[in-house]
Design a protein around this motif. Structure first.
Motif, PDB file in Angstrom:
ATOM      1  N   TRP A  32       0.724  -1.305  -0.130  1.00 22.72           N
ATOM      2  CA  TRP A  32      -0.066   0.109   0.043  1.00 22.72           C
ATOM      3  C   TRP A  32       0.855   1.258   0.112  1.00 22.72           C
ATOM      4  O   TRP A  32       0.636   2.326  -0.712  1.00 22.72           O
ATOM      5  CB  TRP A  32      -0.908  -0.012   1.298  1.00 22.72           C
ATOM      6  CG  TRP A  32      -1.408   1.417   1.480  1.00 22.72           C
ATOM      7  CD1 TRP A  32      -0.856   2.194   2.410  1.00 22.72           C
ATOM      8  CD2 TRP A  32      -2.600   2.023   0.653  1.00 22.72           C
ATOM      9  NE1 TRP A  32      -1.839   3.479   2.448  1.00 22.72           N
ATOM     10  CE2 TRP A  32      -2.581   3.601   1.415  1.00 22.72           C
ATOM     11  CE3 TRP A  32      -3.132   2.001  -0.400  1.00 22.72           C
ATOM     12  CZ2 TRP A  32      -3.312   4.560   0.925  1.00 22.72           C
ATOM     13  CZ3 TRP A  32      -4.158   2.903  -0.884  1.00 22.72           C
ATOM     14  CH2 TRP A  32      -4.197   4.125  -0.289  1.00 22.72           C
ATOM     15  N   TRP A  33       1.787   1.288   1.062  1.00 23.91           N
ATOM     16  CA  TRP A  33       2.763   2.512   1.099  1.00 23.91           C
ATOM     17  C   TRP A  33       3.594   2.720  -0.190  1.00 23.91           C
ATOM     18  O   TRP A  33       3.925   3.841  -0.535  1.00 23.91           O
ATOM     19  CB  TRP A  33       3.570   2.453   2.211  1.00 23.91           C
ATOM     20  CG  TRP A  33       2.344   2.474   3.560  1.00 23.91           C
ATOM     21  CD1 TRP A  33       2.140   1.570   4.176  1.00 23.91           C
ATOM     22  CD2 TRP A  33       1.735   3.870   3.848  1.00 23.91           C
ATOM     23  NE1 TRP A  33       1.292   2.171   5.289  1.00 23.91           N
ATOM     24  CE2 TRP A  33       1.142   3.401   4.863  1.00 23.91           C
ATOM     25  CE3 TRP A  33       1.694   4.842   3.449  1.00 23.91           C
ATOM     26  CZ2 TRP A  33       0.308   4.022   5.678  1.00 23.91           C
ATOM     27  CZ3 TRP A  33       0.939   5.818   4.175  1.00 23.91           C
ATOM     28  CH2 TRP A  33       0.087   5.519   5.242  1.00 23.91           C
ATOM     29  N   SER A  35       2.893   1.608  -3.075  1.00 18.64           N
ATOM     30  CA  SER A  35       1.807   2.229  -4.199  1.00 18.64           C
ATOM     31  C   SER A  35       1.378   3.699  -4.188  1.00 18.64           C
ATOM     32  O   SER A  35       1.209   4.406  -4.963  1.00 18.64           O
ATOM     33  CB  SER A  35       0.510   1.519  -4.286  1.00 18.64           C
ATOM     34  OG  SER A  35       0.884   0.146  -4.690  1.00 18.64           O
ATOM     35  N   TYR A  36       1.101   4.133  -2.709  1.00 19.09           N
ATOM     36  CA  TYR A  36       0.584   5.411  -2.119  1.00 19.09           C
ATOM     37  C   TYR A  36       1.763   6.319  -2.742  1.00 19.09           C
ATOM     38  O   TYR A  36       1.532   7.302  -2.953  1.00 19.09           O
ATOM     39  CB  TYR A  36       0.241   5.540  -0.923  1.00 19.09           C
ATOM     40  CG  TYR A  36      -0.340   6.749  -0.896  1.00 19.09           C
ATOM     41  CD1 TYR A  36      -1.666   7.219  -1.218  1.00 19.09           C
ATOM     42  CD2 TYR A  36       0.396   7.659  -0.070  1.00 19.09           C
ATOM     43  CE1 TYR A  36      -2.056   8.499  -0.967  1.00 19.09           C
ATOM     44  CE2 TYR A  36      -0.125   8.920   0.375  1.00 19.09           C
ATOM     45  CZ  TYR A  36      -1.303   9.381  -0.361  1.00 19.09           C
ATOM     46  OH  TYR A  36      -1.854  10.703   0.086  1.00 19.09           O
ATOM     47  N   VAL A  39       1.475   7.218  -6.086  1.00 23.52           N
ATOM     48  CA  VAL A  39       0.302   8.251  -6.261  1.00 23.52           C
ATOM     49  C   VAL A  39       0.516   9.493  -5.851  1.00 23.52           C
ATOM     50  O   VAL A  39       0.137  10.658  -6.373  1.00 23.52           O
ATOM     51  CB  VAL A  39      -1.165   7.811  -5.646  1.00 23.52           C
ATOM     52  CG1 VAL A  39      -2.056   8.665  -5.468  1.00 23.52           C
ATOM     53  CG2 VAL A  39      -1.385   6.382  -6.346  1.00 23.52           C
ATOM     54  N   PHE A  89      -5.177  11.400   0.299  1.00 24.05           N
ATOM     55  CA  PHE A  89      -4.895  10.194   0.990  1.00 24.05           C
ATOM     56  C   PHE A  89      -6.099   9.362   1.395  1.00 24.05           C
ATOM     57  O   PHE A  89      -6.285   8.306   0.890  1.00 24.05           O
ATOM     58  CB  PHE A  89      -4.029  10.122   2.223  1.00 24.05           C
ATOM     59  CG  PHE A  89      -4.048   9.101   3.246  1.00 24.05           C
ATOM     60  CD1 PHE A  89      -3.053   8.190   2.816  1.00 24.05           C
ATOM     61  CD2 PHE A  89      -4.708   8.771   4.321  1.00 24.05           C
ATOM     62  CE1 PHE A  89      -2.604   7.130   3.492  1.00 24.05           C
ATOM     63  CE2 PHE A  89      -4.643   7.717   5.026  1.00 24.05           C
ATOM     64  CZ  PHE A  89      -3.686   6.888   4.920  1.00 24.05           C
ATOM     65  N   VAL A  92      -7.817   8.096  -2.022  1.00 25.77           N
ATOM     66  CA  VAL A  92      -7.258   7.059  -2.335  1.00 25.77           C
ATOM     67  C   VAL A  92      -7.482   5.769  -1.701  1.00 25.77           C
ATOM     68  O   VAL A  92      -7.908   4.567  -1.965  1.00 25.77           O
ATOM     69  CB  VAL A  92      -5.767   7.283  -2.998  1.00 25.77           C
ATOM     70  CG1 VAL A  92      -4.980   6.091  -3.155  1.00 25.77           C
ATOM     71  CG2 VAL A  92      -5.699   8.351  -3.764  1.00 25.77           C
ATOM     72  N   LEU A  93      -7.457   6.067  -0.555  1.00 23.69           N
ATOM     73  CA  LEU A  93      -7.388   4.878   0.611  1.00 23.69           C
ATOM     74  C   LEU A  93      -8.840   4.246   0.629  1.00 23.69           C
ATOM     75  O   LEU A  93      -9.020   3.153   0.463  1.00 23.69           O
ATOM     76  CB  LEU A  93      -7.175   5.028   1.946  1.00 23.69           C
ATOM     77  CG  LEU A  93      -7.225   4.077   3.218  1.00 23.69           C
ATOM     78  CD1 LEU A  93      -6.471   2.945   2.729  1.00 23.69           C
ATOM     79  CD2 LEU A  93      -6.866   4.652   4.288  1.00 23.69           C
TER      80      LEU A  93
END
Length: 121
Positions: A32-33, A35-36, A39, A89, A92-93
């Motif tokens: 996740w982190w 990928s984020y 983004v 954030f 997207v989350l």
């Protein structure tokens, strides 16, 4: 409610949904982190362009800082108000955790064995 308060509330709601409602627990995973980070890089480029050139302006009473565009400092990171990063954030989350949650309910059905053969292939 100020933009700052709404942004913080958005993050809290997205975290509660991810961790306790959907139980996808994306924020506990390294993927996740990573990928984020991709983004947020592009978010900063886009948001920095729009706010740095004052195409988008903010009411200084509603955000951290005085509202004027700065590269860093005064509540800004690459011209973007911190609140925009918080909202990004949260959005997207929420979107990705919803996608993962919906995907869990749509598992591919097991295929039947072709005629004349027993078992699975």
């Amino acid at each position: 409610m100020s933009y700052t308060q709404a942004a913080v509330l958005g993050v809290v709601v997205a975290l509660v949904i991810d961790l306790f409602v959907y139980r996808t627990r994306l924020v506990t995973r390294r993927v996740w982190w990573v990928s984020y980070a991709i983004v947020v890089f592009f978010q900063l480029l886009t948001n920095g362009f729009l706010t740095g050139r004052t195409i988008v302006r903010y009411n200084p009473d509603e955000i951290i800082g005085n509202g004027g565009p700065r590269l860093f400092g005064d509540g800004r990171i690459i011209y973007a108000p911190v609140e925009d990063l918080l909202f990004g954030f949260a959005l997207v989350l929420f979107a990705v955790s919803t996608w993962v949650r919906l995907g869990r309910g749509r598992r591919a059905p097991e295929r039947a064995a072709p005629p004349g053969r027993g078992g699975r292939y």
